[in-house]
Design an enzyme around this catalytic site. Structure first.
Site, PDB file in Angstrom:
ATOM      1  N   LYS A  14       0.836  -1.209   0.000  1.00 38.20           N
ATOM      2  CA  LYS A  14       0.000   0.000   0.000  1.00 38.20           C
ATOM      3  C   LYS A  14       0.869   1.256   0.000  1.00 38.20           C
ATOM      4  CE  LYS A  14      -2.036  -1.192   3.904  1.00 38.20           C
ATOM      5  NZ  LYS A  14      -1.345  -2.476   4.187  1.00 38.20           N
ATOM      6  N   ARG A  89     -10.100  -0.546   7.974  1.00 39.92           N
ATOM      7  CA  ARG A  89      -9.738  -1.964   7.984  1.00 39.92           C
ATOM      8  C   ARG A  89     -10.719  -2.834   8.738  1.00 39.92           C
ATOM      9  NH1 ARG A  89      -3.464  -2.341   8.969  1.00 39.92           N
ATOM     10  NH2 ARG A  89      -3.278  -0.182   8.389  1.00 39.92           N
ATOM     11  N   ARG A 128      11.845  -5.840   5.272  1.00 44.36           N
ATOM     12  CA  ARG A 128      11.650  -4.384   5.153  1.00 44.36           C
ATOM     13  C   ARG A 128      12.503  -3.634   6.178  1.00 44.36           C
ATOM     14  NH1 ARG A 128       5.693  -1.927   5.541  1.00 44.36           N
ATOM     15  NH2 ARG A 128       5.718  -2.969   7.543  1.00 44.36           N
ATOM     16  N   ARG A 162      10.822  -1.686  11.731  1.00 41.12           N
ATOM     17  CA  ARG A 162       9.622  -1.342  12.494  1.00 41.12           C
ATOM     18  C   ARG A 162       9.402  -2.374  13.591  1.00 41.12           C
ATOM     19  NH1 ARG A 162       4.753   0.092   8.309  1.00 41.12           N
ATOM     20  NH2 ARG A 162       3.608  -1.146   9.831  1.00 41.12           N
ATOM     21  N   ARG A 173      -0.379  -9.759  13.605  1.00 40.84           N
ATOM     22  CA  ARG A 173      -0.843  -8.701  12.696  1.00 40.84           C
ATOM     23  C   ARG A 173      -1.560  -9.292  11.494  1.00 40.84           C
ATOM     24  NH1 ARG A 173       4.043  -5.579  10.568  1.00 40.84           N
ATOM     25  NH2 ARG A 173       2.788  -4.340   9.147  1.00 40.84           N
TER      26      ARG A 173
HETATM   27  P1  AP5 Z   1       4.836  -1.608   1.866  1.00 38.83           P
HETATM   28  O1  AP5 Z   1       4.533  -0.784   0.688  1.00 38.83           O
HETATM   29  O2  AP5 Z   1       5.557  -0.988   3.013  1.00 38.83           O
HETATM   30  O3  AP5 Z   1       3.489  -2.385   2.348  1.00 38.83           O
HETATM   31  P2  AP5 Z   1       2.232  -1.860   3.138  1.00 38.83           P
HETATM   32  O4  AP5 Z   1       1.048  -2.491   2.518  1.00 38.83           O
HETATM   33  O5  AP5 Z   1       2.257  -0.372   3.250  1.00 38.83           O
HETATM   34  O6  AP5 Z   1       2.486  -2.576   4.521  1.00 38.83           O
HETATM   35  P3  AP5 Z   1       2.341  -2.019   6.009  1.00 38.83           P
HETATM   36  O7  AP5 Z   1       3.131  -2.963   6.879  1.00 38.83           O
HETATM   37  O8  AP5 Z   1       2.697  -0.583   6.091  1.00 38.83           O
HETATM   38  O9  AP5 Z   1       0.832  -2.242   6.248  1.00 38.83           O
HETATM   39  P4  AP5 Z   1       0.096  -2.357   7.607  1.00 38.83           P
HETATM   40  O10 AP5 Z   1      -1.280  -2.252   7.171  1.00 38.83           O
HETATM   41  O11 AP5 Z   1       0.424  -3.534   8.430  1.00 38.83           O
HETATM   42  O12 AP5 Z   1       0.748  -1.190   8.479  1.00 38.83           O
HETATM   43  P5  AP5 Z   1       0.296   0.297   8.773  1.00 38.83           P
HETATM   44  O13 AP5 Z   1       1.512   1.108   8.915  1.00 38.83           O
HETATM   45  O14 AP5 Z   1      -0.753   0.707   7.833  1.00 38.83           O
HETATM   46  O15 AP5 Z   1       5.665  -2.888   1.354  1.00 38.83           O
HETATM   47  C1  AP5 Z   1       6.162  -3.855   2.271  1.00 38.83           C
HETATM   48  C2  AP5 Z   1       7.579  -4.266   1.860  1.00 38.83           C
HETATM   49  O16 AP5 Z   1       7.514  -4.966   0.618  1.00 38.83           O
HETATM   50  C3  AP5 Z   1       8.544  -3.092   1.632  1.00 38.83           C
HETATM   51  O17 AP5 Z   1       9.838  -3.468   2.047  1.00 38.83           O
HETATM   52  C4  AP5 Z   1       8.497  -2.866   0.104  1.00 38.83           C
HETATM   53  O18 AP5 Z   1       9.711  -2.330  -0.381  1.00 38.83           O
HETATM   54  C5  AP5 Z   1       8.240  -4.282  -0.421  1.00 38.83           C
HETATM   55  N1  AP5 Z   1       7.359  -4.316  -1.603  1.00 38.83           N
HETATM   56  C6  AP5 Z   1       6.243  -3.574  -1.799  1.00 38.83           C
HETATM   57  N2  AP5 Z   1       5.659  -3.885  -2.978  1.00 38.83           N
HETATM   58  C7  AP5 Z   1       6.429  -4.860  -3.530  1.00 38.83           C
HETATM   59  C8  AP5 Z   1       6.356  -5.602  -4.745  1.00 38.83           C
HETATM   60  N3  AP5 Z   1       5.383  -5.394  -5.635  1.00 38.83           N
HETATM   61  N4  AP5 Z   1       7.317  -6.539  -4.983  1.00 38.83           N
HETATM   62  C9  AP5 Z   1       8.311  -6.743  -4.097  1.00 38.83           C
HETATM   63  N5  AP5 Z   1       8.465  -6.066  -2.927  1.00 38.83           N
HETATM   64  C10 AP5 Z   1       7.524  -5.142  -2.648  1.00 38.83           C
HETATM   65  O19 AP5 Z   1      -0.376   0.098  10.213  1.00 38.83           O
HETATM   66  C11 AP5 Z   1       0.453  -0.249  11.323  1.00 38.83           C
HETATM   67  C12 AP5 Z   1      -0.418  -0.503  12.540  1.00 38.83           C
HETATM   68  O20 AP5 Z   1      -1.137   0.698  12.891  1.00 38.83           O
HETATM   69  C13 AP5 Z   1      -1.513  -1.573  12.386  1.00 38.83           C
HETATM   70  O21 AP5 Z   1      -1.033  -2.869  12.598  1.00 38.83           O
HETATM   71  C14 AP5 Z   1      -2.507  -1.124  13.455  1.00 38.83           C
HETATM   72  O22 AP5 Z   1      -2.095  -1.516  14.732  1.00 38.83           O
HETATM   73  C15 AP5 Z   1      -2.443   0.393  13.370  1.00 38.83           C
HETATM   74  N6  AP5 Z   1      -3.444   0.902  12.413  1.00 38.83           N
HETATM   75  C16 AP5 Z   1      -3.199   1.513  11.217  1.00 38.83           C
HETATM   76  N7  AP5 Z   1      -4.352   1.788  10.590  1.00 38.83           N
HETATM   77  C17 AP5 Z   1      -5.340   1.346  11.401  1.00 38.83           C
HETATM   78  C18 AP5 Z   1      -6.760   1.305  11.282  1.00 38.83           C
HETATM   79  N8  AP5 Z   1      -7.380   1.775  10.194  1.00 38.83           N
HETATM   80  N9  AP5 Z   1      -7.476   0.766  12.307  1.00 38.83           N
HETATM   81  C19 AP5 Z   1      -6.868   0.282  13.384  1.00 38.83           C
HETATM   82  N10 AP5 Z   1      -5.530   0.258  13.559  1.00 38.83           N
HETATM   83  C20 AP5 Z   1      -4.775   0.785  12.573  1.00 38.83           C
HETATM   84 MG    MG Z   2       2.403   1.021   4.852  1.00 38.58          MG
END
Ligand code: AP5
Ligand code: MG
Length: 218
Positions: A14, A89, A128, A162, A173
């Site tokens: 994402k 989510r 990552r 992270r 997660r």
């Molecule tokens: P990346 O682009 O970083 O993936 P991402 O989908 O952004 O993954 P996140 O870990 O950020 O998602 P998340 O939903 O768990 O965390 P968030 O910060 O939103 O890519 C991942 C890796 O793969 C990178 O190294 C990248 O380089 C590589 N990559 C990407 N695309 C690729 C491809 N096509 N091919 C190869 N490699 C690739 O949320 C964190 C926490 O916050 C949650 O767990 C929760 O506790 C809280 N939170 C956030 N939002 C909410 C909500 N709406 N409600 C409740 N709690 C929430």
């Molecule tokens: Mg992200």
């Protein structure tokens, strides 16, 4: 006008896709995860509350998260459209978002779900790492900095993993998010807004597929 939601499990890409979308379509990127990490770093009230959930891989309560999003969407820089990355989510959050978009008169135009197999997600998250200074995202397998140990974006030499990418947290997660994911997709499928994209492809190809959806909306 494009008002987009990007759905996808942790590690689906994402954040990676959002960067490319921002460059091409000039939308405002709203990542609830990034907002919580900033709040945690600043030790604000929201940050301290969020930390107790995030460090265990659990979700921050729906109302806390929705309030943060409503405040952000109320700011003037959202005029050109937005990407919501990681929100909603849960279906409760999706319903709260309905109210928010109605109150602010900013209707959703598209929901894109990036689909990636669980083993790929685990591999990506364990590989990552992030720049300590600017938060740019790298990957030991697929995206190393162009110059060794130097951030492409800000030139800093310090990186970190992270907290929630540690293997013991990743398992929970993924479980927590997987449970919520298909009802959420059903919610937007019924509204005729959902497009599913294969997130296993290269970032370039993923972005081409996303562009094909967004180009129709401009
Ligand atoms: P990346 O682009 O970083 O993936 P991402 O989908 O952004 O993954 P996140 O870990 O950020 O998602 P998340 O939903 O768990 O965390 P968030 O910060 O939103 O890519 C991942 C890796 O793969 C990178 O190294 C990248 O380089 C590589 N990559 C990407 N695309 C690729 C491809 N096509 N091919 C190869 N490699 C690739 O949320 C964190 C926490 O916050 C949650 O767990 C929760 O506790 C809280 N939170 C956030 N939002 C909410 C909500 N709406 N409600 C409740 N709690 C929430
Ligand atoms: Mg992200």
């Amino acid at each position: 006008m494009i008002n987009l939601i990007l759905l996808g499990l942790p590690g689906a890409g994402k954040g990676t896709a959002s960067e490319q979308i921002v460059d091409k379509y000039h939308l405002t990127h709203i990542s609830t995860g990034d907002m919580f990490r900033e709040a945690m770093a600043n030790k604000t009230k929201v940050g301290l509350e969020a930390k107790s959930y995030i460090d265990k891989g659990n979700l921050v309560p729906d109302e806390v998260t929705a309030k943060l999003v409503e405040e952000r969407l109320s700011q003037p820089d959202i005029k050109e459209g937005f990407i919501l990355d990681g929100f909603p989510r849960t279906t409760v959050q999706a319903e709260l978002l309905e109210g928010i978009t109605q109150r602010l008169n900013k209707p959703l135009t598209s929901v894109i779900s990036l689909e990636v197999k669980e083993q790929t997600l685990i591999d990506r998250l364990s590989a990552r790492f992030m720049c300590k200074k600017c938060g740019a995202t790298y990957n030991k397998i697929s995206k190393m900095p162009k110059v060794a140990n130097t951030c492409d974006r800000c030139g800093s030499h310090e990186f970190y993993q992270r907290e929630d990418d540690k293997p013991e947290v990743v398992k929970n997660r993924l479980e927590v998010n997987e449970k919520m994911n298909s009802p959420l997709k059903d919610f937007y499928e019924k509204k005729g807004l959902l497009t599913v994209i294969n997130g296993e492809q290269t970032p370039k190809k993923v972005f081409e597929d996303i562009s094909a959806v967004l180009d129709k909306q401009q």
